[in-house]
Each structure stands twice: as structure tokens, then as C-alpha cells.
Design an enzyme around this catalytic site. Structure first.
Site, PDB file in Angstrom:
ATOM      1  N   SER A 176      39.356 -38.637   6.115  1.00  0.00           N
ATOM      2  CA  SER A 176      39.057 -38.463   4.685  1.00  0.00           C
ATOM      3  C   SER A 176      37.560 -38.351   4.470  1.00  0.00           C
ATOM      4  O   SER A 176      36.756 -38.839   5.288  1.00  0.00           O
ATOM      5  CB  SER A 176      39.605 -39.660   3.897  1.00  0.00           C
ATOM      6  OG  SER A 176      39.120 -39.682   2.577  1.00  0.00           O
ATOM      7  N   TYR A 189      41.025 -48.786   2.354  1.00  0.00           N
ATOM      8  CA  TYR A 189      41.433 -47.429   2.735  1.00  0.00           C
ATOM      9  C   TYR A 189      40.304 -46.688   3.437  1.00  0.00           C
ATOM     10  O   TYR A 189      40.499 -46.094   4.495  1.00  0.00           O
ATOM     11  CB  TYR A 189      41.867 -46.671   1.488  1.00  0.00           C
ATOM     12  CG  TYR A 189      42.139 -45.201   1.700  1.00  0.00           C
ATOM     13  CD1 TYR A 189      43.358 -44.762   2.212  1.00  0.00           C
ATOM     14  CD2 TYR A 189      41.184 -44.247   1.357  1.00  0.00           C
ATOM     15  CE1 TYR A 189      43.612 -43.404   2.385  1.00  0.00           C
ATOM     16  CE2 TYR A 189      41.427 -42.892   1.532  1.00  0.00           C
ATOM     17  CZ  TYR A 189      42.641 -42.475   2.041  1.00  0.00           C
ATOM     18  OH  TYR A 189      42.890 -41.125   2.214  1.00  0.00           O
TER      19      TYR A 189
END
Length: 284
Positions: A176, A189
Site C-alpha cells: 500500500s 494497517y
């Protein structure tokens, strides 16, 4: 999206979210005819029922692959993805279950081999995230759950798949933009996505001599079920506006990166990461 590039405010309570409940629906359809770049290959995709996983499954099928995907419990989305893969002429198999469950991932890979006889591409795409404004608001349960899905699940299924991967195979991991830039409301996360980036770099060196390539894709803000399932409705309404392109990306704008890294077009790439993120510059 509306004319001012905002999304309708919306929120889902179910992780990792349901695509059929989203407004507007994400764009998952491939944009170009297939050219046989994955003809005869078998691909496994975790989190393949929706979002980036769905778009990747459909594109792989268009390029000639058989597709097996693992999903959590989104039966309606999974059935639709199966239908869309078959519509492209691909064979498809799916299994429901928690990617963080080692025994389940092992059973899934065993079933894939029994059904298709081989495994050529592994896409570690399943993930979950939870919005929290303070580190002290992240419970042990949330922390363990996020790592169980994003990290342990990736390790479990990769370990199960490795004995079946031969020279020329590809492993692709969804990291990400948060691995590079962080995200103040997604601290656990973002840390898992940083770990995935390190895994790509370490594992690529480990497997290079065996002819197995390991690469990553680091999407920016992409309109997937994880977004309304993670963020407050008013945050969702502004999702993606801060990118240079001024909008969120669509799953079918990420899937071509997944295809490139799966096929022979990327035969001289390993340990690398592609960045479909709307123009945000990242280093490292």
C-alpha cells in the site's frame, strides 16, 4: 462519482465489506481484449471476491488463466466474481474462510492442486483495516486481527503454495501507499503493509535462484469495499480527492499491474513494487 469528484457518504459495518452494497459500484471490467499472456496458467488470489481481487481475477481469466480465490464470507460477491470469470471463459474455484487460519489455507491450496494440477501465480491480496484516531484506541483484538489477516495469512498461504511453484512462477503481494507514507488513522494497517514491502524484498532474494519472482503492488486510494467498511461516512465522501489526479482509483486501474507482474512481460523484475496511486510520489 459526482461532478465535484465526491462520493456519496456511506458506511458498512462488515469487514472487509460488500461490493454489492457500494454506491457507485467499483469498475472491475478489463478495458482491453486478452492476448493470451496467462494461457494455461493457474492463479490463486486471496480476497478475490471483490475490489482489486475481483478485477484481477477477471483480467487473469481474460488472459487465459484458471482462477482460484479465497474469500472471507461474502457469498454474494464471491458468486458474482465466479460468474464474471466464467463469462471470460475461465475455470474458477472459490473457498470461503479466514486467510489467517493456517489449516484452512493449506486445505485451500491442496484443493487447488487436486482440481487444477498446478499453480503458477499467487496473489496475496486479502487485507483488513480499521480506522482509529489514537494508538491507545487500538485494542489487542484489533491489532492481532489486522496482523492475522495481513501478515500471518500471507505467510501461511505462501508457505503452502511454495512446494507447487516452479521456475517461472510469480508471487505478487498487495502492499500500500501507506507502507511508504503512513496513515495517521491506520497505524496498525500501515505497519502491516510496511512488513509486506519488506517481505517482498527479502523473499525475492530468497527465491531468485529458483526462478520464482516476487513483486508487489502498492495502490493508493482505490474504491473497494474496504473503504466504506473502514472509514466514517463523511471521510468516505472525500476519499481520493487529495491525490494529484483528484479522485480515487478503480480496481481495474490496479489489475493491469497485477497482470504485468504475473506474466512474462516482467520476466526481469523481482523484488520490485508498482505504484498505481493517482500520482503521489513515494520513495524507497
Amino acid at each position: 462519482m459526482s461532478n465535484n469528484n465526491t462520493l456519496p457518504p456511506q458506511h458498512q459495518t462488515h469487514q472487509p465489506g460488500d461490493e454489492h452494497e457500494m454506491n457507485p459500484q467499483p469498475d472491475y471490467a478489463p478495458r482491453y481484449p486478452g492476448s493470451g499472456r496467462l494461457e494455461g496458467k493457474v492463479a490463486v488470489i486471496t480476497g478475490g471476491d471483490s475490489g482489486i481481487g475481483r478485477a484481477t481475477a477477471i483480467l487473469y481469466a481474460r488472459e487465459g488463466a484458471s482462477v482460484a480465490f479465497l474469500y472471507k464470507d461474502e457469498e454474494k460477491d464471491a458468486a458474482e466474481t465466479e460468474r464474471l470469470v466464467r463469462e471470460e471463459g475461465g475455470e474458477v474455484f472459490s473457498m470461503a474462510g479466514d486467510v489467517g487460519d493456517r489449516k484452512l489455507t493449506e486445505r485451500f491450496i491442496e484443493t487447488v492442486i487436486e482440481r487444477f494440477g498446478r499453480l503458477d501465480v499467487l496473489v496475496n491480496n486479502a487485507g483488513e483495516q480499521h480506522y482509529q484516531e489514537e494508538l491507545t484506541d487500538i485494542s489487542d483484538e484489533q491489532l492481532h486481527r489486522t496482523y492475522q489477516t495481513n501478515i500471518f495469512g500471507m505467510f501461511h498461504i505462501t508457505r503452502a503454495a511454495l512446494p507447487h511453484l516452479k521456475s517461472g512462477a510469480a508471487i505478487i503481494c498487495t502492499t500500500s501507499i501507506t507502507a511508504y507514507k503512513g496513515k495517521e488513522t491506520l497505524m496498525d494497517y500501515a505497519s502491516t503493509k510496511g512488513a509486506i514491502l519488506a517481505f517482498v524484498r527479502a523473499h525475492s532474494g530468497n527465491l531468485a535462484s529458483k526462478g520464482i519472482r516476487v513483486n508487489g503492488v502498492a495502490p493508493g486510494p482505490i474504491w473497494t469495499p474496504l473503504i466504506p467498511a473502514s472509514f466514517p461516512a463523511d471521510t468516505v465522501a472525500q476519499f481520493g480527492k487529495g491525490t494529484p489526479l483528484g479522485r480515487p482509483g478503480q480496481p481495474n486501474e490496479v489489475a493491469p499491474s497485477m497482470l504485468f507482474l504475473a506474466c512474462e512481460d516482467s520476466s526481469y523484475m523481482t523484488g520490485q513494487v508498482l505504484h498505481p496511486n493517482g500520482g503521489t510520489l513515494v520513495g524507497g
